[in-house]
Structure formats: structure tokens, C-alpha cells
Design a protein around this motif. Structure first.
Motif, short mmCIF file in Angstrom:
data_model
loop_
_atom_site.label_atom_id
_atom_site.label_comp_id
_atom_site.label_asym_id
_atom_site.label_seq_id
_atom_site.Cartn_x
_atom_site.Cartn_y
_atom_site.Cartn_z
N UNK A 8 -3.82 -3.58 -13.40
CA UNK A 8 -2.35 -3.84 -13.37
C UNK A 8 -1.31 -2.17 -12.47
N UNK A 9 -1.92 -1.37 -12.54
CA UNK A 9 -0.79 -0.01 -11.90
C UNK A 9 -1.38 0.43 -10.52
N UNK A 10 -2.57 -0.64 -9.74
CA UNK A 10 -2.92 -0.30 -8.26
C UNK A 10 -1.39 -1.19 -7.68
N UNK A 11 -1.45 -1.07 -6.77
CA UNK A 11 -0.10 -1.70 -6.06
C UNK A 11 -0.56 -2.55 -4.68
N UNK A 12 -0.15 -3.29 -4.48
CA UNK A 12 -0.70 -3.99 -3.32
C UNK A 12 -0.23 -5.13 -2.18
N UNK A 13 0.39 -3.97 -1.18
CA UNK A 13 1.80 -4.52 0.31
C UNK A 13 1.42 -5.50 1.33
N UNK A 14 1.69 -6.59 2.08
CA UNK A 14 1.22 -6.94 3.21
C UNK A 14 0.21 -8.67 2.56
N UNK A 15 -0.43 -9.25 3.32
CA UNK A 15 -1.85 -10.08 3.35
C UNK A 15 -2.96 -9.24 3.81
N UNK A 16 -3.32 -9.90 2.23
CA UNK A 16 -4.80 -9.16 2.44
C UNK A 16 -6.04 -9.79 2.30
N UNK A 17 -7.25 -9.77 3.14
CA UNK A 17 -8.23 -10.70 2.79
C UNK A 17 -9.75 -10.02 2.13
N UNK A 33 -0.39 -3.52 6.98
CA UNK A 33 0.74 -4.00 8.06
C UNK A 33 0.22 -5.08 9.44
N UNK A 34 0.83 -6.09 9.35
CA UNK A 34 0.36 -7.57 10.35
C UNK A 34 -0.77 -8.15 9.99
N UNK A 53 -4.10 -0.67 6.35
CA UNK A 53 -4.59 -1.40 7.51
C UNK A 53 -3.12 -1.09 8.57
N UNK A 54 -3.57 -1.21 9.74
CA UNK A 54 -1.79 -1.54 10.82
C UNK A 54 -2.90 -2.26 11.47
N UNK A 55 -1.58 -3.09 12.60
CA UNK A 55 -1.78 -3.78 13.82
C UNK A 55 -3.33 -2.99 15.03
#
Length: 331
Positions: A8-17, A33-34, A53-55
Motif C-alpha cells: 500500500x505504501x509503494x507507488x507506481x507511475x506510467x505503464x508497467x508490464x 516513461x513511454x 525506465x524511459x524511452x
């Protein structure tokens, strides 16, 4: 999702696979990112780690690989069945083969290649030997006796980079002896950040998830405009001191910044430690995992690296904000 375990205290942003059985522990931040982050089946990122990760540099982690506490991995490819010690740092463009072991605090620099079956230690990391039968038995034992690799079972999760209503920002701010942080209206404070006491944050500054800024009785903290202080970084200071961060500074994830002066347009790379009473001139670059000792002084444009840090060169042009610090194109 039942096949993914995210605290619950973890945070995620963007699209994850993410694969089946992936575990994201307490305080860990995962940012894509991307559409640039993949973790295969049954891989774990333990407490207060940061994965980005980023593009240009996607992050790809194989199956049954485990990051210890407070690890940082940015734009790296890591194979299956790797055992990564606490506080390791992986910088963009590096590649790691299957079944590698990393000692605690190891730093893997940009574009470094680690062959499969390697044992790696140090800042920067060096390959000290190949895996022994005992090492392989340990890796198997740590995975419950099962090192079988099965096909990736992809689960796509989208996490918007949304902010809370303005009135909710106050829950991030804590008074200390009558002093409450002063935050510019245009600043961005993410929900698991905490700011205490005598702290001023300037315009268009970003305080990312998990950041802790402690301006208690030890002295003032002044953060300028257009500053980025990234995930799980800690700012603090000793008594009778102050912490001054000038405009356009970037502080990478997992850093520890004590009472110092950081000049305008400087970059502190991930996992660096900057100690009290030190001074960094403008356009300074502190390389990942470095330790700037107490009372160290560096001039404008210095490039600084090491444990303890020393000047290794000079920047001839204004530094550009690194790609790992850009928080746009979150899908």
C-alpha cells in the motif's frame, strides 16, 4: 490484481508490464516513461527501492530476480535469477546476464556489461569471480528450491501521474516548534513525501514520492525554483547549519543530502551522499553513489566522483537535466 503484490505504501507511475508473482514492497517507487518498464515473473523489489525506465533506456528485469532494500535501477537490462544486495545502484545502459550476484552497495555505471554467472562488488562494480556451485545452491535455496523459468505472463497496469487536490497538500506538511513549511503554489508535492519545519520550497519545484525533508531545530532548508528532488531522497542537516539548494538543481533518487549549499543548475546523480558544511558550485555534477565529505568545497562546473568524492574533470557546457528526471510521457 491478484497475481501482482504491491504494498500500500509503494507507488507506481506510467505503464508497467509485470509478470505473475511480481512483488513491489513498502516504500518502493516504480516509474515508467513511454511504456518502458518490464518485470518478469516472480521478481521482487524490496523496501524503498526505485526502479525507472524511459524511452531511451527501458528497464527490463528477468524472472526470479530480487532487488534488496534501497536499490536503484535506471534503464538497465537484468537477466533471470539475479541476487542483488541492499543499496545497489544500476545506471542507464548497463546490461546484466542471468544468475549474477551483487554485493551490498555495488555501483554499476553507465553501459557496463556483466556476463552471466558473475559475482560483482564495489564502487564502481568489478567482477571478482564466476559463480561457484555453492553460489548456485544459495540462489536456488533463496527461491524455495525452484529456479525453473516459465514463459512470461504479462499483466499491463496503467498508473496515471495524477496529483491530489490542492487542499490535500497540507497532509504532507508538518509543523515543528511553530514553523510550518512554506510551499509555492506551483510546486508539486507527491503524496508520500513529507516536509517538516523550517522549509521553503520555490516555484515549479517537484518533491517526488517518498522524499523526506526535515527542517527541524537544526536549521533552515531553502529550496529554489524549478528544482527536482526525486524518489526516496532524504534532506536533513546538523545543528547550527543550513541547507541551500539553488534554482534548477536536480537531485536523483535515493540520495542523502545534509546541510550543504548546492549551486544553480547542478545535478546530483542517484544514490549520492552529500554531507554537512560542504559547498558545490553552480553547474556541478556529482556522479552516482559518490560521497561528498563534510566541509568539502567544489567550484563551478566541477565533475565529482568517488567514495570519498574528488574532482575528476570540468563541464564545459551547461548541464542538461537527465532523462531519468523527466516526468512526462508516463504511458
Amino acid at each position: 490484481m491478484k497475481d501482482i503484490n504491491m504494498a500500500s505504501s509503494a507507488r507506481a507511475f506510467g505503464r508497467l508490464r509485470l509478470g505473475k508473482g511480481v512483488y513491489i514492497a513498502q516504500g518502493t517507487v516504480v516509474r515508467s516513461n513511454s511504456d518502458s518498464l518490464k518485470m518478469d515473473n516472480s521478481s521482487w523489489a524490496l523496501e524503498n527501492s526505485v526502479l525507472i525506465g524511459n524511452k531511451e533506456h527501458p528497464l527490463a528485469v528477468g524472472s526470479k530476480t530480487v532487488f534488496g532494500h534501497r536499490c536503484i535501477a535506471i534503464g538497465v537490462e537484468i537477466g533471470n535469477l539475479c541476487e542483488i544486495g541492499n543499496s545497489c545502484i544500476f545506471m542507464p545502459g548497463s546490461k546484466v546476464g542471468d544468475m549474477c550476484i551483487f554485493g551490498e552497495g555495488t555501483l554499476i555505471p553507465e553501459d557496463f556489461i556483466v556476463p552471466e554467472g558473475s559475482v560483482v562488488v564495489g564502487k564502481p562494480g568489478r567482477i571478482i569471480r564466476k559463480l561457484t556451485d555453492a553460489d548456485k545452491a544459495m540462489i536456488q535455496r533463496m527461491r524455495g528450491g525452484d529456479t525453473t523459468i516459465v514463459p512470461f505472463e504479462e499483466h499491463i497496469l496503467d498508473f496515471a501521474d495524477t496529483l491530489e487536490p490542492e487542499e490535500d497538500r497540507m497532509k504532507n506538511l508538518f509543523e515543528y516548534k511553530g514553523k510550518l513549511p512554506v510551499i509555492a503554489d506551483s510546486a508539486t508535492i507527491y503524496d508520500t513525501a513529507e516536509i517538516t519545519g523550517d522549509v521553503v520550497v520555490g516555484e515549479n519545484t517537484v518533491i517526488a514520492s517518498g522524499v523526506k525533508i526535515i527542517g527541524n531545530s537544526h536549521g533552515p532548508v531553502r529550496i529554489g525554483n524549478n528544482v527536482q528532488i526525486l524518489e526516496n531522497t532524504v534532506l536533513h542537516l546538523l545543528p547550527d547549519n543550513q541547507l541551500l539548494i539553488k534554482d534548477h538543481v536536480t537531485i536523483g533518487p535515493g540520495c542523502m543530502i545534509h546541510g550543504t549549499t548546492i549551486g544553480e543548475n547542478s545535478i546530483i546523480e542517484p544514490g549520492a551522499i552529500v554531507c554537512d558544511y560542504s559547498h558545490l558550485g553552480q553547474n556541478s555534477l556529482v556522479k552516482a553513489g559518490s560521497l561528498v565529505k563534510q566541509r568539502s568545497r567544489f567550484e563551478d562546473n566541477d565533475i565529482i566522483r568517488g567514495y570519498p568524492a574528488k574532482k575528476i574533470g570540468e563541464s564545459r557546457v551547461p548541464l542538461e537535466r537527465p532523462l531519468w528526471a523527466v516526468r512526462n510521457q508516463m504511458r
